[in-house]
Every structure is written in C-alpha cells, then in structure tokens.
Design a protein around this motif. Structure first.
Motif, short mmCIF file in Angstrom:
data_model
loop_
_atom_site.label_atom_id
_atom_site.label_comp_id
_atom_site.label_asym_id
_atom_site.label_seq_id
_atom_site.Cartn_x
_atom_site.Cartn_y
_atom_site.Cartn_z
N GLU A 60 7.05 -5.02 0.00
CA GLU A 60 6.06 -5.49 0.97
C GLU A 60 4.86 -4.56 1.01
OE1 GLU A 60 7.96 -7.50 4.74
OE2 GLU A 60 9.17 -5.75 4.19
N PHE A 61 5.14 -3.26 1.01
CA PHE A 61 4.06 -2.28 1.10
C PHE A 61 3.18 -2.33 -0.14
CE2 PHE A 61 2.41 2.09 0.62
CZ PHE A 61 1.73 2.20 1.82
N SER A 62 3.80 -2.37 -1.31
CA SER A 62 3.03 -2.37 -2.55
C SER A 62 2.22 -3.66 -2.69
CB SER A 62 3.96 -2.19 -3.75
OG SER A 62 4.90 -3.25 -3.83
N GLN A 63 2.77 -4.78 -2.23
CA GLN A 63 2.02 -6.04 -2.30
C GLN A 63 0.77 -5.97 -1.42
OE1 GLN A 63 4.86 -9.08 -1.23
NE2 GLN A 63 5.53 -9.39 -3.35
N PHE A 64 0.90 -5.37 -0.23
CA PHE A 64 -0.26 -5.23 0.64
C PHE A 64 -1.33 -4.36 -0.01
CE2 PHE A 64 -2.78 -3.13 3.85
CZ PHE A 64 -3.11 -4.15 4.73
N ILE A 65 -0.92 -3.24 -0.57
CA ILE A 65 -1.88 -2.34 -1.21
C ILE A 65 -2.55 -3.04 -2.38
CG2 ILE A 65 -2.15 -0.17 -2.46
CD1 ILE A 65 -1.66 0.17 0.53
N GLY A 66 -1.76 -3.78 -3.18
CA GLY A 66 -2.33 -4.49 -4.32
C GLY A 66 -3.30 -5.58 -3.93
N GLN A 67 -3.09 -6.22 -2.77
CA GLN A 67 -3.97 -7.30 -2.33
C GLN A 67 -5.29 -6.80 -1.73
OE1 GLN A 67 -1.54 -9.48 0.41
NE2 GLN A 67 -0.22 -10.36 -1.19
N HIS A 68 -5.29 -5.60 -1.18
CA HIS A 68 -6.46 -5.15 -0.42
C HIS A 68 -7.21 -3.99 -1.07
CE1 HIS A 68 -5.70 -7.60 3.19
NE2 HIS A 68 -4.42 -7.44 2.88
#
Length: 462
Positions: A60-68
């Motif tokens: 979840e954390f890595s997906q957020f960083i990758g999206q923003h």
C-alpha cells in the motif's frame, strides 16, 4: 496499561462450573481466585499517551509513493516524508480540525496553513540535503513555488490519512486526538563489535577477524546511546586466528610475548562505546557528558548518577535498574584516559584485569610527566590559578567565631596575638599573616582525588 483478557471457551466453561459449585457451598476461597488468575493470559496494549506506528502493508505504501512521486525518488527522501508526518502529531491535529466545521462562523478548509507550513519545511529540507530535488507526479509545467507547495500539501494530507494519522473517522466524528507516535516497533537492532575490520598486528598481514564468542556465551547487555536505553544488546568479540589477539568494542587484549600467560589491555582512543559495568555499555556522548558535567558543575559521581537517573532513566520503560555511582566513576576514568592519551599520540596499554583504582594509578604513571598531565600544561584560569600574595587577606577579628563559624552559640574569647613577630600591622591596626617566599609566580590548585567530600572544618578566608 490496558489489560486485555482472552480465555478459551473450554476454560470459560470450567471456571463457570467451578464458581457455581463454590457459590452453592459458600466455599469460595482464595485459592480459586489464584487458579483463575493463573489461567488468564495477559497482554498489554500501547502505553497511554502514545499512538501506534502506522500499520499498513509495504505494498500500500509503495503504491502511494509510486502514484504521487517520481519513480526515481530516493529511499532517504521517502523516509524524510514519512517521519516528518509521524514526528508532528500536534500539527496534524491542528490541520485536521480545520477540515471539519463544528462552531458557528467556521469555514471548512481542505488544505490549512498548518499543512502548507509543514510541506514548505519538508520540501526545503529535501531540496537542500538530498542529491536530487523533490519531483512529484501530476504537476503541471510552469507552476510557481506556491502552487508546488499546495500540490505537495495535498499529497501529504492523503498520506497522513493513509497512515491513519488523522483524528477523525470517515463520518467526520472525532475519534481521539493524535498522540506522539511510538517508534519502538521500528527501533534498529544494536550490536557491539570491534571497530577494526582486520588484525592490526604487523606480523599478521592484515588477517581478517573471526567472531570468537560461542552462541550460548554471547552477552546481552544494556546500551545507553543518545540518552536512549536499549535492553538485550548483543556483544561480539573478534579474534585473530594467527596471533590470538582479542578485539572488543572498547579495547584489545594481547599476550605480552609469544607463549606468555600475561596479557595487556589496549584502551582504544577510537572506541565508539565504553563498558562501564558488568552488563552496561555507553556511547562516548554519555561519557563526555559525565566528564564535562563533573568538571563544570564540580559534581560528585553520586550527584551525577542521581541527576541522570531523575532526568533520563525514570522516563523510559526499560528493564534497566538505573545508573550507579560506580558506573559513573568508570565512565569518568575511561573517558579521561581517552581524552588525555591522544595528546601523546598513543593508546594507553596496561596489564589486563586491573581494578579501576589500579587503572587510575597506572594511567597517571604512564600519562603524567613529573606530575603534570600534558594537556593541562600552560593552563591558567581565574578558578585554579591566582597571583601569589605575600600577605593574606585574613584580618584578625575580635570575634574569631564569626570567621570560623564553630561557636555553637557559645561565648568565644577574643583572639590573642601571641606571636607578634609572625604578623604585620596594617594601617588600621589589625594583623595580617606573613607567608613564606614563593617558589613560583602563580599559586596553582592541585587535584587531591576524584571524590567530593566535605571537610570537617571550614576555614573561610576573607
């Protein structure tokens, strides 16, 4: 601490039957309650006043960083963003409060000045200290600085809510004010080991060191680092397979000669940690604090131990029982050795196994030159060095008890001058004591020992 109780269905049924029988026969005894307590396993929740560290998955954390953010964002930049949120719960409370209208005349503000201020500080830190400036996704070209701050603030707000660092639920109801985030779950594991990566004996040709401590014999000690107390820290010892020299975190141990049963200990000036007790290690910041504190405040080791325990130890939940005056004295001696020895360009080498009192004597013997420690040579200050006076400032008084302070409320006869040849008459008729001719121009204070004690009689020279 909140006690959480869990009991299996079978245990519950057995206890219920036991209570019914006991109540029916009026024989509810103490041992029944002891059995009940023994069958109840207990766990403890997060200490009061602390918020648990965010418990989301790495995906979840890595997906957020990758999206923003940019796909080339560094790990250090991501950690700066994460810990900037966990370290500022009060600011997040202020920001969240402005997102919900509760009083007449309030306006709902999605991005408050609080979050924009945090975003500005984080971005400035990243741009100044990281190799690459902060780059975000979904940012239009030609944005000015204020627009970039607004966009970054929006991303920080989303991340705070993802990390559950938001005091309101999805219905806009206040759940609880955010408390300081506990970082205990992510504390790194500390180990103590030699800072030499290879044997430094000339004949060993830089041989690599082996970890020589057997698994069952590895000590688990208390480490004080940056005023934080760590329990159960492993201590590893290295050994050169050629010369059999032992390497520890604060010293080296080697035989005096080949086939010799006598060993020498080298007190390493480069040591990062010092052993000050059987199972207590400290970093050099702690030992320097002891040295400077005792010198600056003229404190005894007991006073410093009490000060540290009251200021640091009592505010941490650890198994450590507090620092003792003996350990403070160890830290004082160990740090003093490593402060003085570099002036001679050497590491102090003494016989291994000496008691701390012997270490002090031998250190002075090796590092002292005719009673003068090299770093203290030429030192003068108003506290320990004063110009020589041929006559003292002590004047005879009709009431000697006013000077000595030992009259105990009794009448004391006036001081009689029985030796007029030893004094001089001043212009006001009082006597001044004459002192022998000086050997040196200045009178310098000498250190008697490291223990602070009160003299049986105070002599006050006015």
């Amino acid at each position: 601490m909140v006690l959480l109780i869990w009991i299996s269905n079978q245990v519950q049924a057995a206890l219920l039957r036991l209570l019914l029988v006991a109540c029916h026969s009026s024989l509810l005894t103490v041992w029944i309650w002891m059995i009940m307590l023994a069958l109840i396993p207990a766990t403890y929740a997060m200490p009061a006043g602390e918020h648990p560290f965010p418990d989301i998955t790495f995906k979840e954390f890595s997906q957020f960083i990758g999206q923003h953010f940019s796909s080339k964002i560094s790990l250090s930049t991501v950690l700066v963003i994460l810990f900037s949120l966990t370290e500022n719960p009060d600011l997040l409370n202020l920001h969240a409060r402005q997102q919900y209208v509760q009083c007449e005349g309030e306006n709902q503000i999605a991005l408050s000045g609080w979050m924009k201020g945090l975003a500005r500080a984080v971005k400035k830190s990243i741009d100044q200290n990281q190799r690459k400036p902060l780059k975000m996704k979904n940012v239009a070209k030609g944005m000015d600085e204020e627009q970039e701050i607004t966009t970054f603030s929006f991303k920080l707000d989303l991340l705070a809510k993802l990390l559950d660092l938001h005091p309101y639920n999805e219905h806009g109801q206040l759940v609880d004010k955010l408390q300081p985030v506990s970082h205990k779950l992510i504390q790194p594991v500390h180990v103590l080991c030699p800072n030499s990566m290879e044997c430094e004996t000339v004949n060993c040709n830089s041989r690599s060191l082996l970890q020589s401590t057997r698994t069952r014999d590895i000590p688990q000690v208390t480490l004080i680092k940056n005023s934080i107390i760590y329990d159960d820290v492993f201590v590893f010892t290295g050994e050169c397979p050629t010369c059999k020299t032992k390497y520890s975190a604060d010293h080296e141990r080697a035989a005096e000669a080949v086939e010799s049963s006598r060993y020498n200990r080298v007190y390493l000036n480069s040591a990062k940690y010092l052993k000050i007790g059987q199972s207590v290690w400290v970093d050099r910041a702690f030992s320097r604090g002891v040295l400077n504190g005792i010198y600056s405040f003229h404190a005894s080791v007991s006073a410093y131990a009490e000060y540290w325990n009251d200021s640091v130890w009592k505010h941490q939940s650890v198994n450590f029982k507090g620092i003792t005056r003996h350990q403070i004295w160890q830290a004082f001696v160990q740090e003093s050795i490593r402060t003085i020895a570099p002036a001679y360009g050497t590491d102090l080498t003494l016989q291994d196994g000496l008691a701390i009192d012997e270490v002090t004597k031998e250190a002075f013997e090796h590092l002292g030159q005719n009673g003068i420690i090299l770093p203290a040579r030429g030192h003068h200050c108003s506290e320990c060095t004063h110009p020589y006076k041929r006559t003292s400032d002590l004047r005879a008084s009709d009431d000697p008890a006013a000077t000595l302070g030992v009259d105990e409320d009794h009448d004391v006869p006036a001081l009689q001058n029985t030796n007029t040849s030893a004094g001089q008459s001043s212009s006001d008729g009082s006597e001044r004591m004459e002192v022998d001719n000086p050997v040196a121009k200045d009178v310098t204070m000498c250190v008697v020992d490291g223990i602070v004690f009160g003299p049986p009689v105070w002599l006050i020279f006015l």
